[in-house]
Design a protein around this motif. Structure first.
Motif, PDB file in Angstrom:
ATOM      1  N   LEU A 271       0.843  -1.199   0.000  1.00  0.00           N
ATOM      2  CA  LEU A 271       0.000   0.000   0.000  1.00  0.00           C
ATOM      3  C   LEU A 271       0.873   1.242   0.000  1.00  0.00           C
ATOM      4  O   LEU A 271       1.748   1.405   0.855  1.00  0.00           O
ATOM      5  CB  LEU A 271      -0.905  -0.011   1.244  1.00  0.00           C
ATOM      6  N   HIS A 272       0.636   2.104  -0.976  1.00  0.00           N
ATOM      7  CA  HIS A 272       1.323   3.393  -1.029  1.00  0.00           C
ATOM      8  C   HIS A 272       0.332   4.501  -0.685  1.00  0.00           C
ATOM      9  O   HIS A 272      -0.769   4.560  -1.246  1.00  0.00           O
ATOM     10  CB  HIS A 272       1.906   3.654  -2.421  1.00  0.00           C
TER      11      HIS A 272
ATOM     12  N   ASP B 251      -9.051  -1.041  -4.829  1.00  0.00           N
ATOM     13  CA  ASP B 251      -8.511   0.265  -4.429  1.00  0.00           C
ATOM     14  C   ASP B 251      -9.028   1.296  -5.428  1.00  0.00           C
ATOM     15  O   ASP B 251      -8.767   1.196  -6.631  1.00  0.00           O
ATOM     16  CB  ASP B 251      -6.980   0.206  -4.447  1.00  0.00           C
ATOM     17  N   CYS B 252      -9.761   2.285  -4.940  1.00  0.00           N
ATOM     18  CA  CYS B 252     -10.253   3.324  -5.845  1.00  0.00           C
ATOM     19  C   CYS B 252     -10.191   4.685  -5.156  1.00  0.00           C
ATOM     20  O   CYS B 252     -10.144   4.773  -3.931  1.00  0.00           O
ATOM     21  CB  CYS B 252     -11.680   3.025  -6.303  1.00  0.00           C
ATOM     22  N   SER B 253     -10.204   5.731  -5.928  1.00  0.00           N
ATOM     23  CA  SER B 253     -10.095   7.080  -5.367  1.00  0.00           C
ATOM     24  C   SER B 253     -10.740   8.092  -6.302  1.00  0.00           C
ATOM     25  O   SER B 253     -11.178   7.750  -7.408  1.00  0.00           O
ATOM     26  CB  SER B 253      -8.624   7.443  -5.149  1.00  0.00           C
ATOM     27  N   GLY B 254     -10.789   9.330  -5.844  1.00  0.00           N
ATOM     28  CA  GLY B 254     -11.268  10.424  -6.674  1.00  0.00           C
ATOM     29  C   GLY B 254     -12.688  10.260  -7.173  1.00  0.00           C
ATOM     30  O   GLY B 254     -13.595   9.851  -6.435  1.00  0.00           O
ATOM     31  N   GLU B 255     -12.887  10.554  -8.443  1.00  0.00           N
ATOM     32  CA  GLU B 255     -14.219  10.522  -9.040  1.00  0.00           C
ATOM     33  C   GLU B 255     -14.817   9.121  -9.039  1.00  0.00           C
ATOM     34  O   GLU B 255     -16.025   8.941  -8.852  1.00  0.00           O
ATOM     35  CB  GLU B 255     -14.149  11.064 -10.471  1.00  0.00           C
ATOM     36  N   GLU B 256     -13.962   8.113  -9.241  1.00  0.00           N
ATOM     37  CA  GLU B 256     -14.441   6.727  -9.226  1.00  0.00           C
ATOM     38  C   GLU B 256     -15.059   6.393  -7.870  1.00  0.00           C
ATOM     39  O   GLU B 256     -16.109   5.754  -7.797  1.00  0.00           O
ATOM     40  CB  GLU B 256     -13.289   5.762  -9.521  1.00  0.00           C
ATOM     41  N   LYS B 257     -14.441   6.859  -6.801  1.00  0.00           N
ATOM     42  CA  LYS B 257     -14.966   6.608  -5.458  1.00  0.00           C
ATOM     43  C   LYS B 257     -16.277   7.357  -5.232  1.00  0.00           C
ATOM     44  O   LYS B 257     -17.228   6.833  -4.639  1.00  0.00           O
ATOM     45  CB  LYS B 257     -13.952   7.016  -4.397  1.00  0.00           C
ATOM     46  N   SER B 258     -16.341   8.574  -5.701  1.00  0.00           N
ATOM     47  CA  SER B 258     -17.536   9.393  -5.465  1.00  0.00           C
ATOM     48  C   SER B 258     -18.770   8.810  -6.146  1.00  0.00           C
ATOM     49  O   SER B 258     -19.902   9.096  -5.741  1.00  0.00           O
ATOM     50  CB  SER B 258     -17.293  10.827  -5.950  1.00  0.00           C
TER      51      SER B 258
ATOM     52  N   THR C 246     -10.411   5.138   3.512  1.00  0.00           N
ATOM     53  CA  THR C 246     -11.334   4.314   4.291  1.00  0.00           C
ATOM     54  C   THR C 246     -11.106   2.848   3.918  1.00  0.00           C
ATOM     55  O   THR C 246     -10.860   2.527   2.750  1.00  0.00           O
ATOM     56  CB  THR C 246     -12.800   4.699   4.034  1.00  0.00           C
ATOM     57  N   ILE C 247     -11.199   1.968   4.909  1.00  0.00           N
ATOM     58  CA  ILE C 247     -10.872   0.550   4.721  1.00  0.00           C
ATOM     59  C   ILE C 247     -12.073  -0.299   5.114  1.00  0.00           C
ATOM     60  O   ILE C 247     -12.598  -0.169   6.227  1.00  0.00           O
ATOM     61  CB  ILE C 247      -9.652   0.142   5.576  1.00  0.00           C
TER      62      ILE C 247
END
Length: 403
Positions: free
Chosen positions: A166-167, A369-376, A175-176
């Motif tokens: 994990l970086h 693992d996702c972030s940004g717009e994909e998470k929203s 959040t996990i």
């Protein structure tokens, strides 16, 4: 002890003082026996406490050297027995050489100190190339190939972490989520240093902390626990708890516990919470509600602006309304201080709503693992389907996934 270590307090010092006290008691009892009997011998200078502690220290150090990750009780018992034998060999050597019996404790102290130094010397040699490599790189927050197995070699063997990588970017609020036993809390405890990992390297702000003791890591970390009672000292005043947190990672000496300037600072920090705590600085924390204590713990964990904030289901023990307030406070503190944070949660809606990044774990691995717009754009249904796809099983219920 959990709260003390989280505030960078080395509780081993207390253990050393206890050991010194037990030695003193043995010495006094030996002196009283000599006075009563009218003579003294070598047996009076050592007691069951000293023999037992020496055997445990010597034996357990040997076990860690040869079987570092084995927690088998029978093996520990064997090595403690070996430690006792070594202790008696030292005693026999002192008597055979006809050395003054007063030197017995000195020889015992030397051999115990030598055994205690062995693991530290090995760590230093192992860390030298790691530090040299880390010095050439930019500051990083990484978990690299982390493995952890509990009860290795027994019928209860469990692989809790299986090659976690994990970086974390600076400012990430991750959040996990994951099913029971997925390794969520285990991963956070690995970062906090609650126990050593079997394999892998942990970097925090560019520093290799893999072998760093838990109380020393606390100078770099902020931790909020699931149980509101674990983050504060109930019998101490609110301002005293905050003063402990304000000194986390710093040298402690003889000084006023709480200064006037600190009282003003604590008042100003607590006032925006809207809980009225700024006017209750002298109240014992044990008299506060669970939500208030968790809010205080969150403030204490972030008072020194840690390199990484660990939130281990910190709202799970609270009622929904209070939990929402604590989560809102968490968002505000993380955003205002630009903190990097890892938050384990049992609620998928909270996992989606909070933070800029989400990871899902299963069987000790990160499977999504996702972030940004994909998470929203994520929904609870998306997460459940994603879990089924990544874990190779059927779609499970919210409760089954996040208990």
């Amino acid at each position: 002890p959990t709260m003390a270590k989280a505030q960078s307090i080395d509780i081993r010092v207390i253990k050393v003082l206890t050991l010194a006290l037990s030695n003193g008691i043995v010495a006094v009892s030996g002196g009283l026996m000599a006075q009563y009997q009218g003579f003294s011998d070598v047996q009076m200078g050592r007691g069951a406490i000293v023999i037992g502690l020496a055997a445990i220290i010597i034996g357990d150090v040997m076990r860690r050297v040869f079987f570092k990750h084995t927690e088998n009780f029978a093996l520990r018992l064997v090595f403690v027995t070996i430690g006792g034998i070594i202790y008696y060999l030292v005693v026999g050597l002192v008597l055979w050489l006809k050395l003054p019996t007063n030197d017995l404790k000195l020889f015992t102290a030397i051999i115990v100190a030598a055994f205690l130094a062995i693991p530290n010397l090995k760590k230093q040699r192992r860390n030298q190339p790691r530090r040299a490599e880390a010095a050439k790189e930019a500051p990083r927050n990484d978990l690299c190939d982390i493995h952890k197995t509990f009860h290795a070699g027994t019928v209860n063997e469990r692989h809790a972490l299986n090659g976690i990588n994990l970086h974390l970017n600076t400012g990430d609020f991750v959040t996990i989520i994951g099913s029971n036993g997925a390794g969520k809390s285990t991963m956070l405890n690995a970062v906090a240093g609650v126990w050593p990992v079997d394999r892998g390297t942990i970097y925090l702000d560019g520093q290799d902390i893999t072998d760093m003791p838990e109380h020393r890591r606390a100078a770099l970390l902020g931790r909020v626990f699931q149980d509101p009672m674990n983050g504060t000292a109930a019998d101490m005043q609110l301002e005293e708890n905050l003063a402990l947190a304000a000194r986390r990672g710093r040298r402690r000496g003889l000084r006023w516990g709480v200064t006037k300037a600190e009282r003003v600072q604590f008042h100003n920090i607590l006032a925006p919470l809207g809980l009225g705590l700024e006017n209750r600085l002298t109240v014992k924390v044990g008299l506060l509600s669970g939500g208030q204590r968790q809010a205080v713990t969150l403030v204490m964990a972030t008072l020194q602006k840690p390199k990484l904030l660990l939130l281990d289901e910190h709202t799970a023990a609270l009622d929904p309304k209070t939990a929402q307030k604590v989560l809102e406070l968490t968002d505000r503190i993380v955003a205002e201080n630009g903190l990097t944070a890892l938050m384990v949660t049992h609620n998928m809606n909270d996992a989606i709503r909070h933070g800029n990044r989400l990871i899902m774990m299963n069987e000790g691995q990160i499977i999504f693992d996702c972030s940004g717009e994909e998470k929203s754009r994520l929904t609870v249904e998306d997460l459940m389907e994603k879990f089924a796809q990544c874990a190779g099983g059927a779609i499970v219920s919210d409760r089954a996934l996040l208990n």
